[in-house]
Design a protein around this motif. Structure first.
Motif, short mmCIF file in Angstrom:
data_model
loop_
_atom_site.label_atom_id
_atom_site.label_comp_id
_atom_site.label_asym_id
_atom_site.label_seq_id
_atom_site.Cartn_x
_atom_site.Cartn_y
_atom_site.Cartn_z
N UNK A 41 0.95 -1.38 0.04
CA UNK A 41 -0.02 0.29 0.06
C UNK A 41 0.77 1.25 -0.21
N UNK A 42 0.72 1.99 -1.10
CA UNK A 42 1.72 3.34 -1.10
C UNK A 42 0.64 4.38 -1.88
N UNK A 43 1.17 5.50 -1.80
CA UNK A 43 0.47 6.71 -2.29
C UNK A 43 -0.04 6.65 -3.68
N UNK A 44 -0.80 7.11 -4.25
CA UNK A 44 -1.10 7.04 -5.40
C UNK A 44 0.08 7.48 -6.57
N UNK A 45 0.88 8.38 -6.07
CA UNK A 45 1.93 9.06 -7.05
C UNK A 45 3.21 8.35 -6.92
N UNK A 46 3.10 6.99 -6.02
CA UNK A 46 4.36 6.47 -5.82
C UNK A 46 4.79 5.59 -7.13
N UNK A 47 5.69 5.68 -7.65
CA UNK A 47 6.00 4.66 -8.93
C UNK A 47 5.62 3.43 -8.60
N UNK A 48 5.26 2.66 -9.73
CA UNK A 48 4.77 1.44 -9.84
C UNK A 48 5.49 0.48 -11.11
N UNK A 49 5.74 -0.51 -10.87
CA UNK A 49 6.49 -1.33 -11.86
C UNK A 49 6.00 -2.61 -12.32
N UNK A 50 5.71 -2.94 -13.38
CA UNK A 50 4.66 -4.06 -13.75
C UNK A 50 6.00 -4.77 -14.71
N UNK A 51 6.08 -6.27 -14.45
CA UNK A 51 6.86 -6.93 -15.08
C UNK A 51 5.94 -7.99 -16.09
N UNK A 52 6.01 -7.92 -17.35
CA UNK A 52 5.20 -8.62 -18.23
C UNK A 52 6.00 -9.68 -19.04
N UNK A 53 5.48 -10.81 -19.16
CA UNK A 53 6.26 -11.96 -19.56
C UNK A 53 5.74 -12.30 -21.04
N UNK A 54 7.15 -12.77 -21.96
CA UNK A 54 6.67 -13.02 -23.45
C UNK A 54 6.45 -14.44 -23.57
#
Length: 100
Positions: A62-75
């Protein structure tokens, strides 16, 4: 145990694995290089999910809405992936390895 029983068990095991793989292949949509290129800086996370459902959020705390988010997607290829960086719901950077 007889050799025929062992062989039958091995064949059954392979059948189960093949069915499980086939089932998982139809429920996931791996990211391709062409799709990766369509996802541009300034796009939303919704755009990302329009192309693939193989993503995992790297920081789910749980972080503030403006905190950076990282998504890793797989091929589709083993070991291929892309990383997307979002701040306030907007992508600002991306990187990929091995997508085809």
């Amino acid at each position: 145990m007889k050799k025929s029983a062992i062989a039958g068990g091995c064949v059954l095991g392979l059948f189960v694995i093949a069915c499980a793989y086939k089932g998982s292949a139809t429920t996931t949509d791996p990211l391709s290089l062409a799709e990766y290129r369509k996802i541009e800086a300034g796009s939303s996370e919704k755009t990302l999910f329009a192309y693939t459902n193989t993503c995992q959020q790297n920081s789910e705390s749980e972080r503030a809405d403006d905190y950076p988010t990282t998504w890793t997607c797989y091929g589709a290829e083993g070991g291929s992936s892309a990383v997307f960086f979002y701040s306030e719901g907007v992508m600002f950077s991306k990187s990929q390895t091995g997508l085809t």
